[in-house]
Scaffold this motif. Structure first.
Motif, short mmCIF file in Angstrom:
data_model
loop_
_atom_site.label_atom_id
_atom_site.label_comp_id
_atom_site.label_asym_id
_atom_site.label_seq_id
_atom_site.Cartn_x
_atom_site.Cartn_y
_atom_site.Cartn_z
N PRO A 1 0.82 -1.22 0.00
CA PRO A 1 0.00 0.00 0.00
C PRO A 1 0.86 1.27 0.00
O PRO A 1 1.88 1.35 0.67
CB PRO A 1 -0.80 -0.13 1.30
N ASN A 2 0.40 2.27 -0.74
CA ASN A 2 1.13 3.53 -0.82
C ASN A 2 1.29 4.19 0.55
O ASN A 2 2.28 4.88 0.81
CB ASN A 2 0.42 4.49 -1.76
N GLU A 3 0.31 3.97 1.43
CA GLU A 3 0.37 4.59 2.77
C GLU A 3 1.54 4.08 3.60
O GLU A 3 1.93 4.71 4.58
CB GLU A 3 -0.94 4.33 3.53
N ALA A 4 2.09 2.94 3.21
CA ALA A 4 3.22 2.36 3.95
C ALA A 4 4.56 2.60 3.24
O ALA A 4 5.54 1.93 3.53
CB ALA A 4 3.00 0.86 4.15
N PHE A 5 4.60 3.56 2.33
CA PHE A 5 5.85 3.93 1.67
C PHE A 5 6.60 4.94 2.54
O PHE A 5 6.79 6.09 2.18
CB PHE A 5 5.58 4.54 0.29
N PHE A 6 7.02 4.53 3.72
CA PHE A 6 7.66 5.44 4.67
C PHE A 6 9.17 5.58 4.40
O PHE A 6 9.82 4.68 3.86
CB PHE A 6 7.45 4.96 6.11
N GLU A 7 9.69 6.74 4.78
CA GLU A 7 11.14 6.96 4.81
C GLU A 7 11.66 6.52 6.17
O GLU A 7 10.93 6.53 7.16
CB GLU A 7 11.46 8.44 4.57
N TRP A 8 12.93 6.16 6.23
CA TRP A 8 13.49 5.69 7.50
C TRP A 8 13.42 6.78 8.58
O TRP A 8 13.21 6.48 9.76
CB TRP A 8 14.91 5.20 7.33
N SER A 9 13.62 8.03 8.20
CA SER A 9 13.57 9.10 9.20
C SER A 9 12.18 9.19 9.83
O SER A 9 12.05 9.36 11.06
CB SER A 9 13.94 10.44 8.55
N GLU A 10 11.14 9.05 9.02
CA GLU A 10 9.77 9.06 9.53
C GLU A 10 9.51 7.84 10.40
O GLU A 10 8.89 7.93 11.47
CB GLU A 10 8.79 9.08 8.35
N PHE A 11 10.00 6.71 9.96
CA PHE A 11 9.80 5.45 10.66
C PHE A 11 10.44 5.48 12.05
O PHE A 11 9.80 5.16 13.06
CB PHE A 11 10.40 4.32 9.83
N THR A 12 11.70 5.88 12.12
CA THR A 12 12.41 5.91 13.40
C THR A 12 11.84 6.97 14.33
O THR A 12 11.75 6.75 15.55
CB THR A 12 13.91 6.13 13.20
N SER A 13 11.42 8.09 13.77
CA SER A 13 10.81 9.13 14.61
C SER A 13 9.53 8.62 15.27
O SER A 13 9.27 8.90 16.44
CB SER A 13 10.49 10.38 13.77
N HIS A 14 8.75 7.85 14.52
CA HIS A 14 7.49 7.35 15.08
C HIS A 14 7.75 6.30 16.16
O HIS A 14 7.00 6.23 17.14
CB HIS A 14 6.60 6.79 13.99
#
Length: 204
Positions: A158-171
Motif C-alpha cells: 500500500p502507498n500509505e506504507a511507503f515510509f522513509e526511515w527518518s519518519e519510521f524511526t521518529s514514530h
C-alpha cells in the motif's frame, strides 16, 4: 492488508523460510546478544506470524513461558496451527492487537509493516503490549524498496506504507521506544531494529 496471490506464494516457500532463519532471525539474535538480553523463558509475541515458521524459530530458540502469534489472514493461521507448536495462534489485526497492556517481554515483527496502511498504529500497539524493559525486534523495508518490488514483481504494497526511515524511526521514538541498534540487511531499503521500552520514560 491481506497478501495477494503472488505474495502469499512468496511468503510460503523454502526461500522465505531460509531468509527468516539465516538473515532476519540471525540478526535479531546478534542484536540481543550484543546487548546482553536473554529471552529464554520469557513471554513473546510474534506479530504477523504468517504460516508460523517464525514462531517455530522463536519456540526452538527461547522456549518461551508464553508464546502468542497472530496474523490477519485466517489461511495463514490455519497453516501455522498445523505446526503443532506450544503457541497460542489467533487471527488478529496488527493495529489493534487483542491482548492486555504490558503483557510481553518481547515482540518480534518479521517484515510486516510495509503491508500495513496504518503502520503508525501498529507501532503504537507494539509499545502498548510491551512490558517496561521489554524489547521490540523489527525487520522491514522502506518506501523506496516497496516501490521497487511493487513495480517489478507485482507485489501489492500500500502507498500509505511507503515510509522513509527518518519518519519510521521518529514514530518509534514518539511512542516511547528507544532504538538501541539498527542495521541494513543486504541493501539500505531493508533494515532490522532492536528497540526497548524503558522502565523510566524520562530516560529517553
Amino acid at each position: 492488508m491481506k497478501l495477494n496471490k503472488i505474495e502469499f506464494m512468496l511468503m510460503n516457500n523454502p526461500a522465505r523460510r531460509l531468509m527468516q532463519k539465516s538473515l532476519e532471525f540471525k540478526k535479531f539474535k546478534y542484536f540481543l546478544n550484543r546487548n546482553d538480553i536473554n529471552l529464554k523463558g520469557k513471554s513473546i509475541l510474534d506479530a504477523g506470524c504468517g504460516s508460523g515458521y517464525s514462531t517455530y524459530l522463536l519456540e526452538k530458540e527461547y522456549s518461551p513461558s508464553k508464546l502468542y502469534a497472530f496474523d490477519l489472514m485466517e489461511s495463514q493461521i490455519d497453516l501455522a496451527k498445523k505446526r503443532k507448536l506450544n503457541a497460542n495462534f489467533f487471527v488478529g489485526d496488527i493495529t489493534k492487537i487483542g491482548v492486555h497492556e504490558e503483557e510481553f517481554d518481547a515482540v518480534f515483527v518479521f517484515g510486516v509493516l510495509h503491508h500495513v496502511p496504518a503502520w503508525k498504529e501498529a507501532i503504537k500497539e507494539f509499545s502498548r503490549v510491551l512490558k517496561p524493559g521489554g524489547v521490540l525486534l523489527l525487520e522491514d523495508m522502506n518506501g523506496d524498496a516497496s516501490k521497487f518490488f511493487k513495480k517489478y514483481f507485482g507485489l501489492d504494497h500500500p502507498n500509505e506504507a511507503f515510509f522513509e526511515w527518518s519518519e519510521f524511526t521518529s514514530h518509534i521514538e514518539d511512542n516511547g521506544l528507544q532504538i538501541l541498534y539498527q542495521e541494513k540487511v543486504v541493501f539500505e531499503g531493508l533494515r532490522t531494529f532492536l528497540c526497548i521500552k524503558p522502565t523510566n520514560l524520562n530516560n529517553i
